[in-house]
Scaffold this motif. Structure first.
Motif, PDB file in Angstrom:
ATOM      1  N   GLY A   1      54.184  66.086  43.390  1.00  0.00           N
ATOM      2  CA  GLY A   1      53.429  66.233  41.932  1.00  0.00           C
ATOM      3  C   GLY A   1      54.291  65.772  41.103  1.00  0.00           C
ATOM      4  O   GLY A   1      54.195  64.322  39.730  1.00  0.00           O
ATOM      5  N   ILE A   2      54.833  66.402  40.656  1.00  0.00           N
ATOM      6  CA  ILE A   2      56.230  66.770  39.262  1.00  0.00           C
ATOM      7  C   ILE A   2      56.942  65.471  39.717  1.00  0.00           C
ATOM      8  O   ILE A   2      56.984  64.717  38.731  1.00  0.00           O
ATOM      9  CB  ILE A   2      56.651  68.167  39.406  1.00  0.00           C
ATOM     10  CG1 ILE A   2      55.767  69.257  39.226  1.00  0.00           C
ATOM     11  CG2 ILE A   2      57.996  67.646  38.820  1.00  0.00           C
ATOM     12  CD1 ILE A   2      56.239  70.807  39.389  1.00  0.00           C
ATOM     13  N   PHE A   3      57.782  65.403  40.965  1.00  0.00           N
ATOM     14  CA  PHE A   3      58.522  63.966  40.956  1.00  0.00           C
ATOM     15  C   PHE A   3      57.874  62.818  40.769  1.00  0.00           C
ATOM     16  O   PHE A   3      58.556  62.141  40.479  1.00  0.00           O
ATOM     17  CB  PHE A   3      59.518  64.637  42.272  1.00  0.00           C
ATOM     18  CG  PHE A   3      60.221  65.782  42.076  1.00  0.00           C
ATOM     19  CD1 PHE A   3      61.398  65.323  41.199  1.00  0.00           C
ATOM     20  CD2 PHE A   3      60.671  66.694  42.941  1.00  0.00           C
ATOM     21  CE1 PHE A   3      62.688  66.415  41.259  1.00  0.00           C
ATOM     22  CE2 PHE A   3      61.527  67.821  42.893  1.00  0.00           C
ATOM     23  CZ  PHE A   3      62.365  67.727  42.002  1.00  0.00           C
ATOM     24  N   LEU A   4      56.538  62.678  41.632  1.00  0.00           N
ATOM     25  CA  LEU A   4      56.556  61.032  41.673  1.00  0.00           C
ATOM     26  C   LEU A   4      55.187  61.022  40.084  1.00  0.00           C
ATOM     27  O   LEU A   4      55.633  59.895  40.013  1.00  0.00           O
ATOM     28  CB  LEU A   4      55.153  61.350  42.752  1.00  0.00           C
ATOM     29  CG  LEU A   4      55.821  61.137  44.125  1.00  0.00           C
ATOM     30  CD1 LEU A   4      54.566  61.193  44.809  1.00  0.00           C
ATOM     31  CD2 LEU A   4      56.517  60.286  44.203  1.00  0.00           C
ATOM     32  N   GLY A   5      55.076  62.141  39.138  1.00  0.00           N
ATOM     33  CA  GLY A   5      54.508  62.411  37.835  1.00  0.00           C
ATOM     34  C   GLY A   5      55.611  62.399  36.444  1.00  0.00           C
ATOM     35  O   GLY A   5      54.870  62.239  35.495  1.00  0.00           O
ATOM     36  N   ALA A   6      56.852  62.285  37.562  1.00  0.00           N
ATOM     37  CA  ALA A   6      57.343  63.168  36.388  1.00  0.00           C
ATOM     38  C   ALA A   6      57.851  61.642  34.938  1.00  0.00           C
ATOM     39  O   ALA A   6      57.401  62.327  33.305  1.00  0.00           O
ATOM     40  CB  ALA A   6      58.899  62.950  36.391  1.00  0.00           C
ATOM     41  N   GLY A   7      57.736  60.360  34.944  1.00  0.00           N
ATOM     42  CA  GLY A   7      57.992  59.605  34.106  1.00  0.00           C
ATOM     43  C   GLY A   7      56.544  58.995  33.694  1.00  0.00           C
ATOM     44  O   GLY A   7      56.148  58.060  32.568  1.00  0.00           O
ATOM     45  N   ARG A   8      55.536  59.320  34.142  1.00  0.00           N
ATOM     46  CA  ARG A   8      54.556  58.834  33.773  1.00  0.00           C
ATOM     47  C   ARG A   8      53.361  59.607  32.848  1.00  0.00           C
ATOM     48  O   ARG A   8      52.019  59.295  32.194  1.00  0.00           O
ATOM     49  CB  ARG A   8      53.947  58.165  34.382  1.00  0.00           C
ATOM     50  CG  ARG A   8      54.158  57.184  35.802  1.00  0.00           C
ATOM     51  CD  ARG A   8      53.310  56.618  36.685  1.00  0.00           C
ATOM     52  NE  ARG A   8      54.198  56.704  38.188  1.00  0.00           N
ATOM     53  CZ  ARG A   8      53.615  57.421  39.548  1.00  0.00           C
ATOM     54  NH1 ARG A   8      52.983  57.715  39.313  1.00  0.00           N
ATOM     55  NH2 ARG A   8      54.798  56.804  40.230  1.00  0.00           N
ATOM     56  N   VAL A   9      53.833  61.152  33.257  1.00  0.00           N
ATOM     57  CA  VAL A   9      52.854  61.642  32.389  1.00  0.00           C
ATOM     58  C   VAL A   9      53.215  62.392  30.823  1.00  0.00           C
ATOM     59  O   VAL A   9      54.736  63.237  31.174  1.00  0.00           O
ATOM     60  CB  VAL A   9      52.824  63.300  33.063  1.00  0.00           C
ATOM     61  CG1 VAL A   9      52.053  63.614  33.210  1.00  0.00           C
ATOM     62  CG2 VAL A   9      51.843  63.156  34.459  1.00  0.00           C
ATOM     63  N   LYS A  10      53.060  62.709  30.349  1.00  0.00           N
ATOM     64  CA  LYS A  10      53.515  62.840  28.804  1.00  0.00           C
ATOM     65  C   LYS A  10      52.656  64.703  28.257  1.00  0.00           C
ATOM     66  O   LYS A  10      51.420  64.542  28.491  1.00  0.00           O
ATOM     67  CB  LYS A  10      52.862  62.034  28.196  1.00  0.00           C
ATOM     68  CG  LYS A  10      53.998  60.134  28.115  1.00  0.00           C
ATOM     69  CD  LYS A  10      53.875  59.643  27.179  1.00  0.00           C
ATOM     70  CE  LYS A  10      54.153  58.177  27.704  1.00  0.00           C
ATOM     71  NZ  LYS A  10      54.284  57.703  28.749  1.00  0.00           N
ATOM     72  N   PRO A  11      53.649  64.872  27.645  1.00  0.00           N
ATOM     73  CA  PRO A  11      52.661  66.720  27.097  1.00  0.00           C
ATOM     74  C   PRO A  11      51.264  66.365  26.478  1.00  0.00           C
ATOM     75  O   PRO A  11      51.233  66.573  26.789  1.00  0.00           O
ATOM     76  CB  PRO A  11      53.777  67.245  26.985  1.00  0.00           C
ATOM     77  CG  PRO A  11      54.995  67.138  27.628  1.00  0.00           C
ATOM     78  CD  PRO A  11      54.594  64.967  27.447  1.00  0.00           C
ATOM     79  N   ALA A  12      51.912  64.995  25.671  1.00  0.00           N
ATOM     80  CA  ALA A  12      51.098  65.446  24.472  1.00  0.00           C
ATOM     81  C   ALA A  12      49.121  64.802  25.676  1.00  0.00           C
ATOM     82  O   ALA A  12      48.863  64.794  25.080  1.00  0.00           O
ATOM     83  CB  ALA A  12      51.319  64.584  23.220  1.00  0.00           C
ATOM     84  N   GLU A  13      49.694  63.476  25.826  1.00  0.00           N
ATOM     85  CA  GLU A  13      48.250  63.216  27.247  1.00  0.00           C
ATOM     86  C   GLU A  13      47.848  64.243  27.232  1.00  0.00           C
ATOM     87  O   GLU A  13      46.719  64.707  27.441  1.00  0.00           O
ATOM     88  CB  GLU A  13      48.716  62.002  27.432  1.00  0.00           C
ATOM     89  CG  GLU A  13      49.300  61.168  26.720  1.00  0.00           C
ATOM     90  CD  GLU A  13      49.778  59.671  27.357  1.00  0.00           C
ATOM     91  OE1 GLU A  13      49.534  60.236  29.190  1.00  0.00           O
ATOM     92  OE2 GLU A  13      50.222  58.500  27.869  1.00  0.00           O
ATOM     93  N   LEU A  14      48.719  65.513  28.284  1.00  0.00           N
ATOM     94  CA  LEU A  14      47.915  66.146  28.424  1.00  0.00           C
ATOM     95  C   LEU A  14      47.007  67.549  28.173  1.00  0.00           C
ATOM     96  O   LEU A  14      45.951  67.750  27.831  1.00  0.00           O
ATOM     97  CB  LEU A  14      49.048  67.417  29.784  1.00  0.00           C
ATOM     98  CG  LEU A  14      49.480  66.130  30.479  1.00  0.00           C
ATOM     99  CD1 LEU A  14      50.783  67.449  31.439  1.00  0.00           C
ATOM    100  CD2 LEU A  14      48.419  66.046  31.650  1.00  0.00           C
ATOM    101  N   LEU A  15      47.815  67.839  26.094  1.00  0.00           N
ATOM    102  CA  LEU A  15      47.261  68.515  26.128  1.00  0.00           C
ATOM    103  C   LEU A  15      45.853  67.910  25.179  1.00  0.00           C
ATOM    104  O   LEU A  15      44.825  68.406  25.062  1.00  0.00           O
ATOM    105  CB  LEU A  15      48.601  68.990  24.481  1.00  0.00           C
ATOM    106  CG  LEU A  15      49.328  69.991  25.327  1.00  0.00           C
ATOM    107  CD1 LEU A  15      50.401  70.420  23.456  1.00  0.00           C
ATOM    108  CD2 LEU A  15      48.427  71.224  25.724  1.00  0.00           C
ATOM    109  N   ALA A  16      45.978  66.440  24.749  1.00  0.00           N
ATOM    110  CA  ALA A  16      44.749  66.070  24.494  1.00  0.00           C
ATOM    111  C   ALA A  16      43.479  65.559  25.384  1.00  0.00           C
ATOM    112  O   ALA A  16      42.717  65.814  25.085  1.00  0.00           O
ATOM    113  CB  ALA A  16      44.984  64.720  24.265  1.00  0.00           C
ATOM    114  N   GLY A  17      43.621  65.939  26.592  1.00  0.00           N
ATOM    115  CA  GLY A  17      42.573  65.712  27.146  1.00  0.00           C
ATOM    116  C   GLY A  17      42.310  67.209  27.787  1.00  0.00           C
ATOM    117  O   GLY A  17      41.572  66.742  28.486  1.00  0.00           O
TER     118      GLY A  17
END
Length: 91
Positions: free
Chosen positions: A18-34
């Motif tokens: 999950g980390i390697f496949l989503g590394a370029g697509r997930v942004k920490p700011a989006e995770l915190l907002a979600g």
């Protein structure tokens, strides 16, 4: 004992994929907002993520700091305490 080892290896592999496949697509700011948009469920999901990280022997430093940023000092302290205690018990 062997079943627990196999489960931990499977879980770690799943997490790493999950980390390697989503590394370029997930942004920490989006995770915190979600996570902030989840309302009352956010602390429980954060605790579950912290437990998972501890069981997989991942360092909790970033999660601990994230809890402080996301929930504030005291609520973050309680969330991290619950997650780390249960995670350490399961590991």
């Amino acid at each position: 004992m062997k079943g627990q080892t196999v489960f931990k290896i499977f879980l770690a592999g799943f997490l790493l994929a999950g980390i390697f496949l989503g590394a370029g697509r997930v942004k920490p700011a989006e995770l915190l907002a979600g996570l902030q948009n989840l309302g009352a469920a956010a602390p429980f999901l954060f605790i579950a993520a912290y437990i998972l990280a501890k069981v997989c022997f991942l360092p909790g430093t970033l999660l601990t700091l994230g809890a402080g940023v996301l929930f504030g000092i005291w609520k973050g302290f309680l969330v991290v305490s619950a997650g780390s205690t249960v995670g350490a018990s399961l590991a």
